[in-house]
Enzyme design. Structure first.
Site, PDB file in Angstrom:
ATOM      1  N   GLY A  41     -63.669  13.747   2.257  1.00 22.06           N
ATOM      2  CA  GLY A  41     -64.413  12.809   1.400  1.00 22.06           C
ATOM      3  C   GLY A  41     -64.442  11.381   1.891  1.00 22.06           C
ATOM      4  N   CYS A  71     -65.961  23.464  -1.498  1.00 21.19           N
ATOM      5  CA  CYS A  71     -65.711  22.034  -1.348  1.00 21.19           C
ATOM      6  C   CYS A  71     -66.983  21.283  -1.751  1.00 21.19           C
ATOM      7  CB  CYS A  71     -65.381  21.762   0.121  1.00 21.19           C
ATOM      8  SG  CYS A  71     -65.278  20.021   0.543  1.00 21.19           S
ATOM      9  N   CYS A 180     -64.246  17.745  -7.345  1.00 18.25           N
ATOM     10  CA  CYS A 180     -63.598  18.011  -6.064  1.00 18.25           C
ATOM     11  C   CYS A 180     -62.685  19.198  -6.335  1.00 18.25           C
ATOM     12  CB  CYS A 180     -62.775  16.801  -5.627  1.00 18.25           C
ATOM     13  SG  CYS A 180     -61.614  17.142  -4.275  1.00 18.25           S
ATOM     14  N   HIS A 182     -59.989  20.078  -5.171  1.00 20.23           N
ATOM     15  CA  HIS A 182     -58.547  19.797  -5.215  1.00 20.23           C
ATOM     16  C   HIS A 182     -58.100  19.419  -6.646  1.00 20.23           C
ATOM     17  CE1 HIS A 182     -58.646  19.713  -0.831  1.00 20.23           C
ATOM     18  NE2 HIS A 182     -57.341  19.543  -0.809  1.00 20.23           N
TER      19      HIS A 182
END
Ligand code: DGL
Length: 234
Positions: A41, A71, A180, A182
């Site tokens: 990113g 992603c 995102c 994550h």
């Protein structure tokens, strides 16, 4: 046998992989965790084109005919480029769950994502397309957050979430788009600050779309055991 290729800049994609495994119990997967190049990113498009092409070369070399980009950053910045470059491969992308936020009729929505996703044309299009149904939307580029999650740096994660909370605590936020892959790993931390706020991510939708496209392209094998082969670059 044709496996499903899945990739991300590390552990983020695992939050998508879980949904894929549930939706496709008789398929096998190769999960490519590119931690070496994390964070995506905060990279330029040219860097991301190179990085993602290398991964696609690897996965297609292993026989994957369908690749899930687990992603948001690689999807919003590279999916058109990759579809042009590899027309023989079916790509499924992961995008910030803006549509899910619309369906929920929330009043004040935060979209948390990497700087590259926040600045992407694709996110702008998603927001414009859904403008009528969205009320207030705040776009928040979360510098360093994906990397802090990848490195399990809980102190840094908390600093970043606390900073965001301080900025938006008066905004009556009722939904947060985890833009995102994550970020679902730190749902508990986010909920500690943003209490009773809906946390939305696109993992389930990605799995549904993957299944649909596999059926459409005749890629369902029904011969797998839900096995995951892990490839780690670091
Ligand atoms: N997990 C990725 C995403 O969904 C990228 C994180 C990063 O490497 O910056 O955007």
């Amino acid at each position: 046998m044709c496996k499903i290729g899945v990739f991300d800049s590390g552990i983020g994609g695992l939050t998508v992989l879980e949904h894929l495994k549930k939706a496709l119990p008789k398929e096998d997967f190769i999960f490519y965790a590119d931690s070496l190049n994390n964070p995506y990113g905060e990279k330029t498009d040219e860097e991301l084109f190179d990085i993602t092409s290398n991964i696609v070369d690897y996965l297609s070399g292993r026989g994957c005919k369908i690749i899930v980009i687990a992603c948001n950053t690689a999807t919003t910045r590279c999916i058109s480029y990759l579809r042009n470059k590899y027309p023989e491969i079916v790509f499924i992308g992961t995008e910030p769950a803006v549509k899910v936020a619309c369906d929920g009729n929330y009043h004040n929505t935060l979209v948390l994502a990497t700087p590259a996703t926040i600045q992407s044309e694709r996110l702008q299009i998603l927001i414009n397309d859904n403008k009528k149904k969205l009320n207030n939307v705040y776009l928040v580029p979360c510098f360093g957050l994906a990397n802090a999650i990848e490195l399990e740096d809980t102190k840094r994660q908390e600093e970043i979430i606390n900073n965001i909370y301080q900025l938006y605590k008066e905004a009556e936020i009722d939904a947060i788009v985890l833009g995102c892959t994550h970020y679902p790993h730190i749902k508990d931390l986010i909920s500690k600050y943003f209490k009773n706020v809906a946390l939305l991510d696109g993992g389930e939708g990605v799995a549904r779309e993957t299944k649909k496209q596999m059926e459409k392209h005749g890629l369902i094998t029904n011969k797998g055991t839900n096995d995951v082969e892990m490839i780690k670059t670091k």
